[in-house]
Each structure stands twice: as C-alpha cells, then as structure tokens.
Design an enzyme around this catalytic site. Sequence first.
Site, PDB file in Angstrom:
ATOM      1  N   VAL A   1       0.304 -14.499  65.358  1.00  0.00           N
ATOM      2  CA  VAL A   1      -0.725 -13.463  65.489  1.00  0.00           C
ATOM      3  C   VAL A   1      -1.617 -13.521  64.244  1.00  0.00           C
ATOM      4  CG1 VAL A   1      -1.174 -10.999  65.747  1.00  0.00           C
ATOM      5  CG2 VAL A   1       0.909 -12.002  66.748  1.00  0.00           C
ATOM      6  N   THR A   2      -2.839 -13.982  64.428  1.00  0.00           N
ATOM      7  CA  THR A   2      -3.771 -13.995  63.288  1.00  0.00           C
ATOM      8  C   THR A   2      -5.159 -13.560  63.756  1.00  0.00           C
ATOM      9  OG1 THR A   2      -4.698 -16.244  63.507  1.00  0.00           O
ATOM     10  CG2 THR A   2      -2.596 -16.044  62.327  1.00  0.00           C
ATOM     11  N   VAL A   3      -5.877 -12.937  62.836  1.00  0.00           N
ATOM     12  CA  VAL A   3      -7.283 -12.610  63.067  1.00  0.00           C
ATOM     13  C   VAL A   3      -8.056 -13.086  61.827  1.00  0.00           C
ATOM     14  CG1 VAL A   3      -8.937 -10.699  63.283  1.00  0.00           C
ATOM     15  CG2 VAL A   3      -6.835 -10.708  64.649  1.00  0.00           C
TER      16      VAL A   3
ATOM     17  N   ARG B   1      -9.924  -5.833  61.537  1.00  0.00           N
ATOM     18  CA  ARG B   1     -10.066  -4.383  61.746  1.00  0.00           C
ATOM     19  C   ARG B   1     -11.214  -4.028  62.697  1.00  0.00           C
ATOM     20  NH1 ARG B   1      -6.368  -6.152  59.457  1.00  0.00           N
ATOM     21  NH2 ARG B   1      -5.464  -5.426  57.497  1.00  0.00           N
ATOM     22  N   ARG B   2     -11.309  -4.855  63.761  1.00  0.00           N
ATOM     23  CA  ARG B   2     -12.252  -4.525  64.841  1.00  0.00           C
ATOM     24  C   ARG B   2     -11.519  -4.399  66.159  1.00  0.00           C
ATOM     25  NH1 ARG B   2     -16.959  -9.077  64.503  1.00  0.00           N
ATOM     26  NH2 ARG B   2     -17.129  -9.202  62.227  1.00  0.00           N
ATOM     27  N   GLY B   3     -10.187  -4.391  66.103  1.00  0.00           N
ATOM     28  CA  GLY B   3      -9.427  -4.208  67.331  1.00  0.00           C
ATOM     29  C   GLY B   3      -9.035  -5.503  68.031  1.00  0.00           C
ATOM     30  N   ILE B   4      -9.206  -6.655  67.363  1.00  0.00           N
ATOM     31  CA  ILE B   4      -8.851  -7.926  68.035  1.00  0.00           C
ATOM     32  C   ILE B   4      -7.335  -8.046  68.192  1.00  0.00           C
ATOM     33  CG2 ILE B   4      -8.914 -10.450  67.839  1.00  0.00           C
ATOM     34  CD1 ILE B   4     -11.697 -10.164  66.570  1.00  0.00           C
TER      35      ILE B   4
ATOM     36  N   THR C   1       5.175 -10.456  59.242  1.00  0.00           N
ATOM     37  CA  THR C   1       4.758 -10.701  57.856  1.00  0.00           C
ATOM     38  C   THR C   1       4.756  -9.407  57.056  1.00  0.00           C
ATOM     39  OG1 THR C   1       2.492 -10.447  58.633  1.00  0.00           O
ATOM     40  CG2 THR C   1       3.268 -12.700  58.287  1.00  0.00           C
TER      41      THR C   1
ATOM     42  N   TYR D   1       3.302  -3.441  63.232  1.00  0.00           N
ATOM     43  CA  TYR D   1       3.671  -3.432  64.653  1.00  0.00           C
ATOM     44  C   TYR D   1       4.256  -2.136  65.195  1.00  0.00           C
ATOM     45  CZ  TYR D   1       2.522  -8.323  64.541  1.00  0.00           C
ATOM     46  OH  TYR D   1       1.835  -9.494  64.422  1.00  0.00           O
TER      47      TYR D   1
ATOM     48  N   TYR E   1      10.767 -16.800  63.788  1.00  0.00           N
ATOM     49  CA  TYR E   1      10.076 -17.336  64.968  1.00  0.00           C
ATOM     50  C   TYR E   1       8.692 -16.730  65.080  1.00  0.00           C
ATOM     51  CZ  TYR E   1      11.214 -13.247  68.058  1.00  0.00           C
ATOM     52  OH  TYR E   1      11.324 -12.020  68.645  1.00  0.00           O
TER      53      TYR E   1
HETATM   54  C1  LIG Z   1       4.377 -11.905  64.978  1.00  0.00           C
HETATM   55  C2  LIG Z   1       3.429 -12.391  63.923  1.00  0.00           C
HETATM   56  O1  LIG Z   1       2.757 -13.340  64.111  1.00  0.00           O
HETATM   57  S1  LIG Z   1       3.364 -11.563  62.417  1.00  0.00           S
HETATM   58  C3  LIG Z   1       1.868 -12.125  61.675  1.00  0.00           C
HETATM   59  C4  LIG Z   1       0.795 -11.096  61.500  1.00  0.00           C
HETATM   60  N1  LIG Z   1      -0.363 -11.793  60.924  1.00  0.00           N
HETATM   61  C5  LIG Z   1      -0.621 -11.884  59.601  1.00  0.00           C
HETATM   62  O2  LIG Z   1       0.075 -11.313  58.765  1.00  0.00           O
HETATM   63  C6  LIG Z   1      -1.782 -12.760  59.202  1.00  0.00           C
HETATM   64  C7  LIG Z   1      -2.795 -12.010  58.338  1.00  0.00           C
HETATM   65  N2  LIG Z   1      -3.283 -10.812  58.997  1.00  0.00           N
HETATM   66  C8  LIG Z   1      -4.090 -10.835  60.096  1.00  0.00           C
HETATM   67  O3  LIG Z   1      -4.370 -11.897  60.637  1.00  0.00           O
HETATM   68  C9  LIG Z   1      -4.659  -9.540  60.642  1.00  0.00           C
HETATM   69  O4  LIG Z   1      -4.915  -8.686  59.551  1.00  0.00           O
HETATM   70  C10 LIG Z   1      -3.744  -8.813  61.645  1.00  0.00           C
HETATM   71  C11 LIG Z   1      -3.399  -9.746  62.789  1.00  0.00           C
HETATM   72  C12 LIG Z   1      -2.433  -8.366  60.980  1.00  0.00           C
HETATM   73  C13 LIG Z   1      -4.463  -7.569  62.155  1.00  0.00           C
HETATM   74  O5  LIG Z   1      -5.589  -7.959  62.913  1.00  0.00           O
HETATM   75  P1  LIG Z   1      -6.829  -6.965  63.154  1.00  0.00           P
HETATM   76  O6  LIG Z   1      -7.630  -7.533  64.255  1.00  0.00           O
HETATM   77  O7  LIG Z   1      -7.495  -6.702  61.866  1.00  0.00           O
HETATM   78  O8  LIG Z   1      -6.111  -5.641  63.661  1.00  0.00           O
HETATM   79  P2  LIG Z   1      -6.799  -4.502  64.540  1.00  0.00           P
HETATM   80  O9  LIG Z   1      -8.223  -4.347  64.115  1.00  0.00           O
HETATM   81  O10 LIG Z   1      -6.566  -4.753  65.979  1.00  0.00           O
HETATM   82  O11 LIG Z   1      -5.971  -3.251  64.073  1.00  0.00           O
HETATM   83  C14 LIG Z   1      -5.281  -2.392  64.942  1.00  0.00           C
HETATM   84  C15 LIG Z   1      -4.649  -1.313  64.107  1.00  0.00           C
HETATM   85  O12 LIG Z   1      -3.709  -1.898  63.198  1.00  0.00           O
HETATM   86  C16 LIG Z   1      -4.046  -1.566  61.850  1.00  0.00           C
HETATM   87  N3  LIG Z   1      -3.708  -2.730  61.022  1.00  0.00           N
HETATM   88  C17 LIG Z   1      -4.144  -3.979  61.197  1.00  0.00           C
HETATM   89  N4  LIG Z   1      -3.589  -4.789  60.272  1.00  0.00           N
HETATM   90  C18 LIG Z   1      -2.800  -4.020  59.505  1.00  0.00           C
HETATM   91  C19 LIG Z   1      -1.978  -4.281  58.376  1.00  0.00           C
HETATM   92  N5  LIG Z   1      -1.872  -5.520  57.869  1.00  0.00           N
HETATM   93  N6  LIG Z   1      -1.284  -3.241  57.839  1.00  0.00           N
HETATM   94  C20 LIG Z   1      -1.404  -1.996  58.352  1.00  0.00           C
HETATM   95  N7  LIG Z   1      -2.173  -1.694  59.435  1.00  0.00           N
HETATM   96  C21 LIG Z   1      -2.867  -2.705  59.987  1.00  0.00           C
HETATM   97  C22 LIG Z   1      -5.515  -1.274  61.879  1.00  0.00           C
HETATM   98  O13 LIG Z   1      -5.908  -0.473  60.793  1.00  0.00           O
HETATM   99  C23 LIG Z   1      -5.653  -0.571  63.211  1.00  0.00           C
HETATM  100  O14 LIG Z   1      -5.144   0.744  63.061  1.00  0.00           O
HETATM  101  P3  LIG Z   1      -5.787   1.979  63.863  1.00  0.00           P
HETATM  102  O15 LIG Z   1      -5.607   1.692  65.310  1.00  0.00           O
HETATM  103  O16 LIG Z   1      -5.008   3.138  63.372  1.00  0.00           O
HETATM  104  O17 LIG Z   1      -7.232   1.992  63.491  1.00  0.00           O
END
Ligand SMILES: CC(=O)SCCNC(=O)CCNC(=O)[C@H](O)C(C)(C)COP(=O)(O)OP(=O)(O)OC[C@H]1O[C@@H](n2cnc3c(N)ncnc32)[C@H](O)[C@@H]1OP(=O)(O)O
Length: 432
Positions: free
Chosen positions: A110-112, A118-121, A146, A151, A432
């Site tokens: 899961v990466t963005v 923080r646009r809901g992707i 991570t 989650y 995993y």
């Molecule tokens: C199973 C796995 O693969 S674990 C790996 C997770 N990925 C990583 O750690 C890689 C680095 N991080 C990223 O790529 C991104 O920051 C992600 C995937 C964690 C989040 O992607 P985004 O598109 O920015 O998340 P999105 O905008 O959909 O956020 C949804 C909600 O989660 C929250 N959120 C997103 N990332 C985080 C975070 N790291 N910590 C706390 N809250 C978060 C947002 O604030 C938002 O909250 P809200 O609904 O209350 O406004």
Amino acid sequence: MASLDTLTLPLDQTSGDDLAAAGLEYRRVDADGDDFRPFLQAVGRGFLGGESTDAEVDNSRLTLRTRRLTGVFDRAGAVPAMPVGTIDSWATALTASPGRTIDLWAISAVTVAPTHRRRGIARAMIGGELRTAKAAGFALAGLTVTEATIYGRWGFSPAAWASDVVVDTRRARWTGPQAPGRLDFVPKDSLVERLHAVHERVRVRQPGAVPGWDGRWRGLAGLAPGDKAAERVRAVVYRDADGVETGVLVYTIDERDDFSAHDLEVRTLFAADADAYAALWRFAIEHDLVGRVKAWLQQPVPPVQWMVDDRRAVTATLTDHHWLRVLDVPAALAARAYAAPLDLVLRVDDPLGLADGTWRVTIGDDGEAAVMPTDAAAAVEMTVGALGSLLLGGVRATELAAAGLVKAGMNECAALDRAFAAAVTPHLDIWY
Ligand SMILES: CC(=O)SCCNC(=O)CCNC(=O)[C@H](O)C(C)(C)COP(=O)(O)OP(=O)(O)OC[C@H]1O[C@@H](n2cnc3c(N)ncnc32)[C@H](O)[C@@H]1OP(=O)(O)O
C-alpha cells in the site's frame, strides 16, 4: 478459498467512481504487462527504496504474477504510466487455532506518492479491497503495517504480536535443554525448499501465522538480486534423532570493531519442536567471536529467555505485527476452537457497515462456536477492531474493557477470557 483466483474478481465500483471524481484512474496491473515495472518502481519509492534493476523486476514478477495488483493513475502527471497509488492482495490461509485455518484476504504494497498524499487515495484503495474481499466471501482481511496509526480507521487491529530479541552472549550461559539431534551447514541454494518445509510444519500449529512463498524464502536465503548481505548468508539445519529436519537457522555475521564480539543477525529461525528451537538458539548464542545475537519476529515471550542463566541477557521488545479485519462475524468466530463454553449476545459496531450486527454466540463443551443473528439485547458490545484483536486469543477481553474498547460486565469479560484463551500464543513470524 485460498485456491480462489483473486485476479478474476472485478474492480470495486465505489472506489473507481470516487477516484474518477478526483480525476484519477483505478485499474488493475498485469505483472506480465508494460504497467508492471512502473508499478514496482512506485512501490519501491513508497517504501523509500531505490529503483529496481532488471533482475529485481524479474524476481518480483515471479511472486506478483500470482497477486492482484491495482494502481491509481494520474493521467495529468509528468509520468502518467507511473501509478500514484499501489496495492496488492491475494488469498491465503490464516491459522486460527492449532491445526485449523481460515481463508484470509492478505493486503500488501500500500503506497501513495508523496505528491498525492492525504487526498483519499489510500482510503479508496483499502475500501476497494475490503468490499471486494467481502463480496468474494472472505471473513477476514489482514496485513502487516509500517505504522500503527494508519489502519485502525478501516477496522484493522493487532491480533498477533512478535518480539525483537537481542541476546548479550557474554552474559548468557546456556542452561536450556540438550537437543539429541545434530546440526549441519547447508548450501544457500537449498534453502527455498528447506524453509518452506519447516515453516509449513510450524505455521499450521501457530495461530496468527500464514504460509510463506518462494519469493519470501529467496529473500531470507540471500538468493534475491540486490541483497547486499547475500554473500554473508549462512544456514544451519537441525535434524532430530530420526534424521527428520525440524529446524532451520539463516543468519549473517556483521563485523564490529571488537573482533571477538561480532553481531550474529538471525534472518530467520524456524523450529517445528522444542529440541530444534533449543539447538538452533544454543548454536547462535555459543557461536565463537559473537557478542550479540539479534533476531526479529520471534515469539511474543521468547522461550530462549528461559534457557540461559542470566535472563536479563535476553532483551525482547514486543510489537504488534499481524493486523486483522473481520468482514463476517459468524464465519470468523466459527474458524477456531475455543477453550471453554460461552453463551452471550454480542453487538459488533463497524463504522464501514461490513460486519455490523448482533449475534448470539454459543460455544459448547466441544469448543465449537455457533453464531446466529438475534434481536435480543446485547450483553457485550465491541468495535469490529476489538473483535479482530480478541479473535485469536492474543489479548484478553478484560484488558480491552479496561481501555473502553469492549463494553461488558466483569462476568462477561471473565467468560470471554476463558473461552478465547489461546492454546498457543498467536504469533506471525514473517512480513507480508
Ligand atoms: C499493508 C501495507 O502495505 S503497510 C504500508 C503503508 N504504506 C507506507 O507506509 C508507505 C508510506 N506512506 C504512504 O504511502 C501513504 O502515506 C499512506 C498509504 C500510508 C496513506 O495514503 P494517503 O492516500 O495519504 O491516505 P488517505 O489520504 O487516503 O488518508 C485516509 C485517512 O488516513 C489518514 N492517514 C493517512 N496516512 C496516515 C499515517 N501515516 N498516519 C496516520 N494517519 C494517516 C489520513 O489523515 C486520513 O484520515 P481522515 O480520514 O481522518 O482524514
């Protein structure tokens, strides 16, 4: 259902529509198509890695060909072929109690892109996976994380833990069992089969565990391209008195300034029984010219603490590791064997509406659960996350009640604690 081909399932319409409204495209990625390399580069960038070489792309393709890869694309971007969001998923088997498994929708990668955060992707991608898994009949989704902050909002919660272990070998004199079998070094190129064979014996009895795959074993064995420590990887196997291979240790030795006190880094240690465990840990602790043994993803309370005379020579740092998300309450609860009878009405609150409801949960003397919908008043209420954490018995209802995550009286909590007590402490021993 672990045999279900998730690649044939359709994309989630809700996520597609939400992303389209934001000018983004949601589409599947074919591991054998042109999209694959940019997908992999996006995953690497998301996890702060470097660019993959051709050999690394080919190696990853061997695993990811069997997985459901989905990307989010921004056609207005400077490199439109490179996804701004990535996710992959596959059907696997979670051990729910010793000898019993349940189908699990596993999610990873899961990466963005930092330009699109923080646009809901991620919300669209995770929601899409959960709805697809639920529609396909999965009772549980799972992932390793991570960050512990991400989650919970989607109903995932820790259900199995692991410890990072460091042993100061100068203080740790072996007092544990004398294993009757033998140890031998084995060549690296034999490790994929060996790791697979021993891990299969371990994971079917280990609540919280899932099967590994060849790509995981190649990585641990130092056989994956791009592994800078590959040439230092060594492996030892334990064979019991009947000649059966019941344990495998893969490690490197990392030099420190003091030539008599290097670090032995355990890449993996799988032991199908107590003898194999003792023999491999003793080997690591008593290795010449080693001052410290470091091992990740060990049991939450590692038995090696009880096998040395100075138990404070062993430091174990506990961390949440396997996060589960209940999608179908009756099927998830029926997956495991229980330790004591139970009869109560349970209300589960799920803000996403996937597992919301009230059920009468009846567990008989045989340890089997029957779960029926009911209109009766609930004696116990909990969030879907709390249910995921309780499911394997890795945490007690009493503890979650103290944190306000389970609403129940003392008697109900005590009954839940007795019934959900785990025969084997939940543990996940791989990423995993
Ligand atoms: C199973 C796995 O693969 S674990 C790996 C997770 N990925 C990583 O750690 C890689 C680095 N991080 C990223 O790529 C991104 O920051 C992600 C995937 C964690 C989040 O992607 P985004 O598109 O920015 O998340 P999105 O905008 O959909 O956020 C949804 C909600 O989660 C929250 N959120 C997103 N990332 C985080 C975070 N790291 N910590 C706390 N809250 C978060 C947002 O604030 C938002 O909250 P809200 O609904 O209350 O406004």
